[in-house]
Design an enzyme around this catalytic site. Structure first.
Site, PDB file in Angstrom:
ATOM      1  CB  SER A  76      -0.874   0.036   1.271  1.00 30.21           C
ATOM      2  OG  SER A  76      -1.918   0.969   0.966  1.00 30.21           O
TER       3      SER A  76
ATOM      4  CD  GLU B 176      -2.454  -2.541  -4.040  1.00 28.35           C
ATOM      5  OE1 GLU B 176      -3.414  -2.906  -3.733  1.00 28.35           O
ATOM      6  OE2 GLU B 176      -1.681  -1.773  -3.460  1.00 28.35           O
TER       7      GLU B 176
ATOM      8  CG  HIS C 191      -5.634  -2.769  -0.283  1.00 33.36           C
ATOM      9  ND1 HIS C 191      -4.454  -2.270  -1.262  1.00 33.36           N
ATOM     10  CD2 HIS C 191      -4.972  -1.775   0.929  1.00 33.36           C
ATOM     11  CE1 HIS C 191      -3.588  -1.184  -0.598  1.00 33.36           C
ATOM     12  NE2 HIS C 191      -4.201  -1.039   0.370  1.00 33.36           N
TER      13      HIS C 191
END
Length: 298
Positions: A109, A201, A271
């Site tokens: 992230s 992502e 995630h």
């Protein structure tokens, strides 16, 4: 690319926050996991700090991270969570002692800021499960992190998604969170995409913004020079009252359709609970057929 030393039993991992605060008493599962692997744990001074959304000031987060970077007895730094804030402290860090004693930096992230910055310096890092996601991570995700840290080879074979583009390619794996990649373009932390295999992502983005970010990668020349793409989870995407008209995967397919490269969609990373570890900076080989997609690490 420089590979940090693999971990041995008895080594110490530091858990710190570079972004969002972690003020809850929620680290026991992660600490127990590391102990089960024969590792020792140091909890950084940023754990428990509360500065609105962030784990302390930029200077406090940078100082904690710097302390772990400079300590040769710390063999890996495991970032507790993402959110936002790593980019605010990245320019406060001095990697001089890290270069003398490289170590694994682990997370995903917002930690993409560190992954990309390390890549520009020539060092590998691990995109994978973070301490707060340990309780809900799949056994496969947890085991892939262990394999990465202890230097065991990663190989993934998954069923082929109908949207996949077949073919094969070899190259250095780069990337991470698409929003972060997009935000770093033009800075000294931006990755060089030439001849690389790009992993992306994302979470909680509007679909038109996915299109905007992909178009920016294209206009920056990133998509022109890559050898392949691995698309992880595109989780909790949002749309406007007037629909964009394509989902995230269809947007990526639309922007990349002119390039003759293999693409893996719906790869188990990002995630999601099944967030498999990826050694960024490693040379990988991808093979995509109509029935199977494989990712083999060097």
């Amino acid at each position: 690319m420089t590979t940090p030393p693999i971990l041995q039993k008895g080594d110490t991992i530091a858990i710190v926050s570079t972004a969002r605060k972690n003020i809850d008493d929620n680290l026991k599962p992660a600490i127990d996991l590391l102990h089960s692997w024969g590792l020792e744990v140091v909890i950084g001074s940023t754990i428990g700090l509360d500065n609105n959304q962030l784990a302390g000031t930029d200077e406090q987060r940078a100082a904690d991270f710097q302390k772990q970077l400079d300590n040769p007895n710390i063999k890996a730094i495991w970032c507790v969570k993402g959110g936002y804030g790593t980019v605010r402290m990245i320019d406060l860090l001095d990697f001089t002692k890290f270069k003398q004693h490289p170590k694994w930096i682990v997370g995903f992230s917002d930690i993409t800021v560190l992954h990309n910055h390390l890549n520009t310096m020539g060092y590998k890092s691990i995109h994978g499960v973070m301490p707060i996601t340990v309780p809900r991570a799949t056994p496969e995700a947890i085991e892939s992190l262990r394999l990465s840290l202890f230097g065991e080879k990663l190989n993934y074979n998954i069923a082929s998604d109908p949207m996949n583009r077949t073919g094969s390619a070899s190259g250095e794996l780069v990337g991470g969170n698409l929003s972060i990649l997009y935000s770093l373009l033009g800075s000294n932390s931006a990755i060089d995409c030439k001849d690389k295999i790009l992993f992306i992502e994302d979470l909680d983005e509007y679909l038109y913004h996915i299109d905007r970010m992909m178009m920016n990668l294209k206009r920056n020349g990133c998509l022109e020079s890559i050898k392949g793409i691995i698309v992880g989870s595109m989780t909790k995407m949002k749309d406007n009252d007037i629909p964009w008209g394509k989902n995230a995967v269809e947007i990526i397919e639309d922007v990349t359709k002119k390039y003759n490269i293999p693409i893996i969609y719906n790869f188990p990373a990002g995630h999601i609970r099944d967030n498999r570890a990826l050694v960024l900076g490693d040379i990988i080989h991808i093979e995509v057929t109509t029935s199977n997609a494989s990712v083999t690490f060097e």
